[in-house]
Design an enzyme around this catalytic site. Structure first.
Site, PDB file in Angstrom:
ATOM      1  N   SER A  31       0.812  -1.199   0.000  1.00 17.81           N
ATOM      2  CA  SER A  31       0.000   0.000   0.000  1.00 17.81           C
ATOM      3  C   SER A  31       0.853   1.260   0.000  1.00 17.81           C
ATOM      4  O   SER A  31       1.601   1.492  -0.942  1.00 17.81           O
ATOM      5  CB  SER A  31      -0.978  -0.047   1.172  1.00 17.81           C
ATOM      6  OG  SER A  31      -2.099   0.768   0.923  1.00 17.81           O
ATOM      7  N   ASP A  41      -9.468  -5.117  -5.130  1.00 11.62           N
ATOM      8  CA  ASP A  41      -9.022  -4.109  -4.173  1.00 11.62           C
ATOM      9  C   ASP A  41      -9.827  -2.827  -4.411  1.00 11.62           C
ATOM     10  O   ASP A  41      -9.684  -2.180  -5.455  1.00 11.62           O
ATOM     11  CB  ASP A  41      -7.529  -3.839  -4.362  1.00 11.62           C
ATOM     12  CG  ASP A  41      -6.922  -3.009  -3.242  1.00 11.62           C
ATOM     13  OD1 ASP A  41      -7.670  -2.283  -2.566  1.00 11.62           O
ATOM     14  OD2 ASP A  41      -5.688  -3.083  -3.061  1.00 11.62           O
ATOM     15  N   HIS A  94      -7.630  -5.733  -0.495  1.00 17.04           N
ATOM     16  CA  HIS A  94      -6.368  -5.082  -0.137  1.00 17.04           C
ATOM     17  C   HIS A  94      -5.600  -5.984   0.841  1.00 17.04           C
ATOM     18  O   HIS A  94      -5.545  -5.723   2.043  1.00 17.04           O
ATOM     19  CB  HIS A  94      -6.707  -3.734   0.509  1.00 17.04           C
ATOM     20  CG  HIS A  94      -5.603  -2.735   0.510  1.00 17.04           C
ATOM     21  ND1 HIS A  94      -5.040  -2.225  -0.638  1.00 17.04           N
ATOM     22  CD2 HIS A  94      -4.960  -2.117   1.535  1.00 17.04           C
ATOM     23  CE1 HIS A  94      -4.119  -1.341  -0.322  1.00 17.04           C
ATOM     24  NE2 HIS A  94      -4.034  -1.271   1.002  1.00 17.04           N
TER      25      HIS A  94
END
Length: 670
Positions: free
Chosen positions: A212, A318, A349
């Protein structure tokens, strides 16, 4: 947007090692790239290879902190910012006069929020020496002859400066550390002192990894072309920050980067970084207009500078860092000839350590051995892509998207009921239209559930049941000509597989995984740093339809993607909506649906008005990445349809409503 794999650009390190191995028939470790002594391992299929072995002491590893001068004064206090760098490295190589490579994770989350599925934070002893490093990278790789370096981005934890959410300060925080590792920047023993610390224990060869925000920083640093960064492993990473907060002018999350900056920065930084916070507000207007702030945070435009190889991992579902980021980054890397590899899962995610752990760790091990130690283990010659087809079921592709993938135009047409039309290769007759009214209470799940029903909030276009499987691989677009009834309007376009399936429940807590109580260990531990992590299992849902690609836009960006304009009610406008990249097979017996609607509830912010939009079907089309192109579509929509298997009794209609994802590009646990 079409994405295709191009040729690879080989690094000088790889070319030299490959040529040497071919000529001499032996494994050569390039001078200066000495890690743990290589030992036997095996590649997929059982082929023996050489790999670094856990021969060094983790208990006796050197743990130290260094503050690296970034060369910029982000907090404008009159002195250049220093970022805190926590290092763990085996002691034996330095004693033997051998240098080792570095695995680095630069993050803003080490103190505020934690890393990984168990939200681990850094810990220190009474003297401020680092003793607990989040995640397994240190436990697994340090005994194998790597250093692990955990960098606090500027403005976070123990670093100076300010968080600027993907801007110059964030990227320079990590780039400066790579420069220090290669003797080009200054490091100090303390945050404010003058005692210099040199990284004379490393080859300078660095691999960046992270999920991320951390993976986003890796993308940004790679896009600077910094020397010494040999590879990056971005997991669920952003490639352009504009596309995190907007898509083609449509706002997301009801907030901008100032919220995230405030969330992650240290308490001390909140006082000294007021000016940076204000710039994040002033230069990122919620109008969705492209500004210089977004230009600075767009790494895609600098993909041609990337020298590092890239191992990208992303969840096709995601809804935090959407797969559009992967698609545009992948295309740009392909165009630049960068060596790259991909894992594309069915999760949201989620880190691969938590959805495919037993395969991920040895694959990552071989990747770093090749690109940081120079071991010729063949990983760069293996299939480019691993694609999750069903929960825990994977396929591979030599090139991704496959070379036979062709962007193919599919056309909507009118059907027998209002709002329920056809999807084929045949253009609609001139004058054919469909009309819907934006309903911000409705989402893509509602639209898909009612795809065959005339509802006022969407227009759906369906193929008949397919006679053969139809694979879509990559990213597509939908071009619409729409006449609004109000001066503002949002549009959504989604692709749906209409048919029963078992999928990862990406919209539930965990985003496709369930965390178990059992633990597995990935290296030695200390009392302050365990290598043991809770196992996970796929969390699945039996569904009647699957939304597998989506895109949104503000119709006001019809003339310019970077600037919206008020619309004239009653006037038609043409706009092309980018769809997120994915790889999905619509099985025989299922139908492919394209749905066009307004606000996708929970995923884009609602407009100030709720317009009625009329689509001109003769000027509306989808350009989709079909494997086999138009011929594959023709074969799949002709011939007898196979019998449909019975649905499980426990089948639900679809996944739950997508959770309103907070504007935190972090872990699935938050």
């Amino acid at each position: 947007m079409e994405i295709r794999a191009r040729g690879t650009r080989w690094s000088s390190r790889t070319l030299v090692a490959a040529a040497s191995a071919a000529l001499l028939g032996v494994l050569l470790t390039p001078t200066g790239a000495q890690g743990a002594q290589p030992g036997p391992g095996s590649a997929p299929g059982g082929r023996p290879v050489k790999e670094s072995q856990p021969v060094y002491s983790y208990d006796d590893a050197i743990r130290e902190s260094v503050w690296v001068d970034t060369g910029i004064d982000g907090d404008e206090d009159g002195r250049t910012d220093r970022v805190a760098v926590d290092v763990i490295r085996p002691g034996e190589p330095a004693e033997q006069g051998r240098r080792i490579p570095v695995i680095m994770d630069a993050s803003p989350y080490y103190s505020c929020c934690g890393r990984g599925n168990e939200s681990q934070k850094k810990t220190y002893d009474a003297d401020g020496r680092p003793v607990g490093f989040p995640l397994y990278y240190d436990n697994y790789f340090v005994p194998r002859g790597y250093a692990f370096v955990a960098v606090d981005l500027a403005g976070t934890n123990r670093s100076d400066g300010c968080v600027d959410v993907g801007g110059r300060s964030d990227i320079q925080s990590a780039k400066a550390v790579i420069d220090w590792l290669n003797g080009r920047a200054r490091g100090y023993a303390t945050r404010t002192g003058t005692e210099r610390v040199r990284a004379d224990w490393t080859t300078g060869a660095t691999g960046m990894i992270g999920k991320s925000y951390d993976g986003t920083v890796a993308n940004g640093v790679a896009a600077t072309g910094v020397e010494g960064l040999e590879t990056i492993v971005p997991i669920s990473a952003i490639s352009s920050w504009y596309d995190y907060y907007f898509q083609q002018g449509a706002p997301l999350y009801d907030s901008g980067p100032e919220w995230l900056s405030d969330y992650v920065e240290s308490p001390e930084a909140r006082d000294r970084c007021q000016a940076v916070q204000q710039r994040l507000i002033d230069e990122a207007p919620r109008t969705g207009d492209w500004t210089g702030l977004w230009n600075e945070r767009d790494y895609v435009r600098n993909a041609h500078k990337v020298r590092a190889s890239v191992f990208a991992v992303h969840g096709g579902q995601d809804l935090n860092v959407r797969a559009k980021h992967l698609g545009q980054w992948w295309e740009a890397l392909s165009d630049a000839g960068v060596e790259h590899k991909i894992w594309l899962s069915q999760t949201g995610h989620v880190d691969p350590f938590d959805f495919r752990r037993a395969t991920w760790v040895p694959t990552l091990h071989r990747w770093f051995d090749h690109y940081l130690l120079g071991y010729e283990n063949g990983i760069e010659r293996e299939p480019m892509a691993d694609i999750e087809r069903a929960p825990d079921q994977w396929s591979t592709d030599r090139v991704w998207p496959p070379r036979t993938t062709e962007p193919t135009a599919l056309r909507p047409g009118t059907g027998t009921a209002p709002g329920v039309g056809t999807l084929s290769r045949t253009p609609a007759r001139p004058g054919a239209t469909e009309t819907f009214t934006d309903d911000p209470r409705r989402s893509e799940i509602d639209w898909a559930a009612a795809a065959e029903l005339p509802t006022p909030d969407k227009a759906a276009f369906l193929t008949g049941p397919l006679s053969r499987d139809l694979r879509l691989s990559g990213a597509g677009t939908v071009t619409v000509t729409a006449t609004p009834s109000t001066p503002t309007a949002h549009l959504s376009a989604v692709l749906v597989d209409l048919g029963p399936d078992t999928i990862r429940d990406y919209a539930a807590s965990g985003e496709g995984i369930t965390t178990l109580t059992e633990r597995t260990c990935w290296g030695p531990s200390t009392t302050a740093d365990s290598s043991c992590y809770r196992e996970t299992a796929a969390r699945t849902a039996d569904v009647d339809y699957t939304v597998f690609s989506r895109g949104w836009a503000d119709l006001g960006t019809y003339a310019s993607a970077g600037h919206g304009k008020p619309l004239t009610p009653g006037k038609p406008y043409t706009l092309t909506i980018d769809l997120a990249a994915n790889d999905h097979v619509v099985p025989a017996g299922h139908r492919l649906a394209l749905i066009v609607a307004g606000t996708d509830q929970g995923l884009i912010d609602p407009p100030s008005t709720t317009p009625t939009l009329t689509l001109d079907l003769s000027r509306t089309s989808a350009r989709l990445p079909l494997v086999g192109g138009a011929q594959a579509f023709a074969r799949a929509t002709a011939g007898p349809v196979p019998p449909r298997s019975a649905a499980p009794e426990s089948r639900q209609h679809g996944v739950a409503e997508p959770r309103r994802t907070p504007p935190i590009p972090g872990d699935s646990s938050r």
